[in-house]
Scaffold this active site. Structure first.
Site, PDB file in Angstrom:
ATOM      1  N   ARG A  53     -10.674   8.553 -17.709  1.00  0.00           N
ATOM      2  CA  ARG A  53     -11.236   8.024 -16.791  1.00  0.00           C
ATOM      3  C   ARG A  53     -12.480   7.003 -17.242  1.00  0.00           C
ATOM      4  NH1 ARG A  53     -15.277  10.246 -14.516  1.00  0.00           N
ATOM      5  NH2 ARG A  53     -14.501  12.550 -14.973  1.00  0.00           N
ATOM      6  N   TYR A 106      -7.833 -10.746   4.438  1.00  0.00           N
ATOM      7  CA  TYR A 106      -6.771  -9.602   4.198  1.00  0.00           C
ATOM      8  C   TYR A 106      -7.218  -8.386   5.132  1.00  0.00           C
ATOM      9  CZ  TYR A 106      -4.088  -5.677   2.602  1.00  0.00           C
ATOM     10  OH  TYR A 106      -3.380  -4.419   2.598  1.00  0.00           O
TER      11      TYR A 106
END
Ligand code: PLP
Length: 386
Positions: A53, A106
């Protein structure tokens, strides 16, 4: 090859972050499909790698490559474009801050800012980014900390002057964020024009093959990179190794793909203009597009996205959208294959009924790199059905 390398675009696309693997000399760096890394003693990490991660060599290689292409110091790669946007906003803003956002951004970006981050205390106003007075009216004095623009915009293909907007943002103490998804770094590099951060849905032209979802941020400022990098690590929406590798592979051919996307789109836009059924063609490569001159200065060419409206209204747009075969009816854009989209019900359904709603007689084309004669023949037979 370092990010500061001054080779041409295609050389950087192929070599930045792509050194042959140290042990075997594999020319293509492998996919480091691992969640964790062996330590040579407690805290004795090899090359700084600890846990997936946090860092992974495959992700690092993509981050270096994309930073080199945008001309930025830091690249960060995420599991989607929206994950990148979320990390950016939460990394830089705090409750009470305000964002000015393009009124044809968007739909998912608007939804994230207006519905998710609003609950977290970040408010917003929308503006026509190509209109100075509209941006001024949307700015909340003392609270606007971020101005967010897409140019070309989605789906109305408006062009905004990035350098002018960067100066405005600076004058009010705000960051300018440019969503460069439609243009890609091959056509335009916003950091060089004064933007603070570039956002990508790498799902689109950067990946380029419609086989991976991802997002990226690029910036020069160390403090911005540190703050957003912390959110990336703490929240964890990182790109997976295989996704990062696929994106890297796609990015190597961005330049040649974009040249072909632009050439095909230009020919199709000019052809569409001559069709009786067509009301308007929105493509910055057309000389009567209001942003044409600015786009010529700001972009290398005009890209592969076209929007078109039909005189016979919504039924005609729906009919065309459902009648093509070289153009596949599907969400998304930027892949090698042509896609057809009906934004009012598809990509922009989340802004239906708001001031950001898209005309119902509009279809959006993502022009792929097939043979342009086949693309035009496909559109011709669809329009002939009206
Ligand atoms: N920005 C633009 C311009 C987009 O078109 C999209 C997705 O369509 C996004 C951001 C969001 O990216 P993603 O779908 O990878 O989360």
């Amino acid at each position: 090859m370092s990010q500061a390398d001054n080779h041409g675009f295609n050389t950087r696309a192929i070599h930045a972050g792509q050194e042959p693997e140290k042990r075997t000399g594999a020319v293509v760096p492998p996919v480091y499909q691992t969640s964790t890394f062996a330590q040579d003693g407690i805290g004795k990490l090899r090359d700084g790698y600890e846990y997936g991660r946090g860092t992974n060599p495959t992700r690092d290689s993509l981050q270096e490559q994309i930073a080199a292409l945008e001309g930025g110091k830091h690249g960060l790669s995420f599991s989607s474009g929206l994950a990148a946007e979320d990390a950016l906003i939460r990394g830089l803003l705090k409750p009470g801050d305000h964002i000015v956002l393009g009124n044809d951004a968007y739909g998912g970006t608007h939804r994230l800012i207006d519905q998710v981050l609003a609950a977290w205390g970040v408010t917003n106003a929308t503006a026509d980014m190509a209109d100075d007075a509209s941006v001024d009216a949307a700015i909340a004095k003392g609270r606007t900390r971020m101005i967010w623009v897409e140019t070309p915009s989605n789906p109305m293909m408006k062009i905004t002057d990035i350098a002018a907007l960067a100066a405005k943002a600076k004058s009010i103490g705000a960051w300018l964020v440019v969503d460069n998804t439609f243009a890609s770094p091959y056509l335009q590099t916003p950091l060089a024009l004064g933007a603070d951060v570039v956002v990508h849905s790498t799902t689109k032209y950067i990946g380029g093959h419609s086989d991976v979802v991802g997002g990226a941020l690029v910036m020069n400022d160390d403090e911005i990179a540190q703050k957003v990098g912390f959110i990336q690590f703490a929240v964890g929406a990182v790109s997976a190794p295989m996704d990062a590798w696929l994106t890297t592979r796609g990015l190597k051919t961005l330049g040649v793909r974009m040249d072909r996307h632009s050439a095909n789109a230009q020919a199709i836009a000019e052809w569409l203009l001559q069709q009786d059924a067509v009301e308007n063609v929105y493509y910055p490569g057309l000389p009567d597009h209001p942003g044409h001159e600015l786009a010529k200065r700001q972009m290398k060419s005009f890209g592969g996205m076209i929007s078109v409206t039909f005189k016979a209204g919504e039924p005609a747009a729906r009919k065309v959208a459902e009648s093509t075969s070289v153009f596949t009816l599907a969400e998304s854009l930027g892949g090698i294959e042509s896609l057809m989209n009906y934004p009012a019900e598809m990509t922009h359904a989340s802004v239906k009924g708001t001031e950001l709603a898209v005309p119902e007689n509009l279809v959006r084309l993502s022009v792929g790199i097939e043979d342009v004669e086949d693309q035009i023949a496909d559109l011709d037979q669809a329009i002939a059905k009206l």
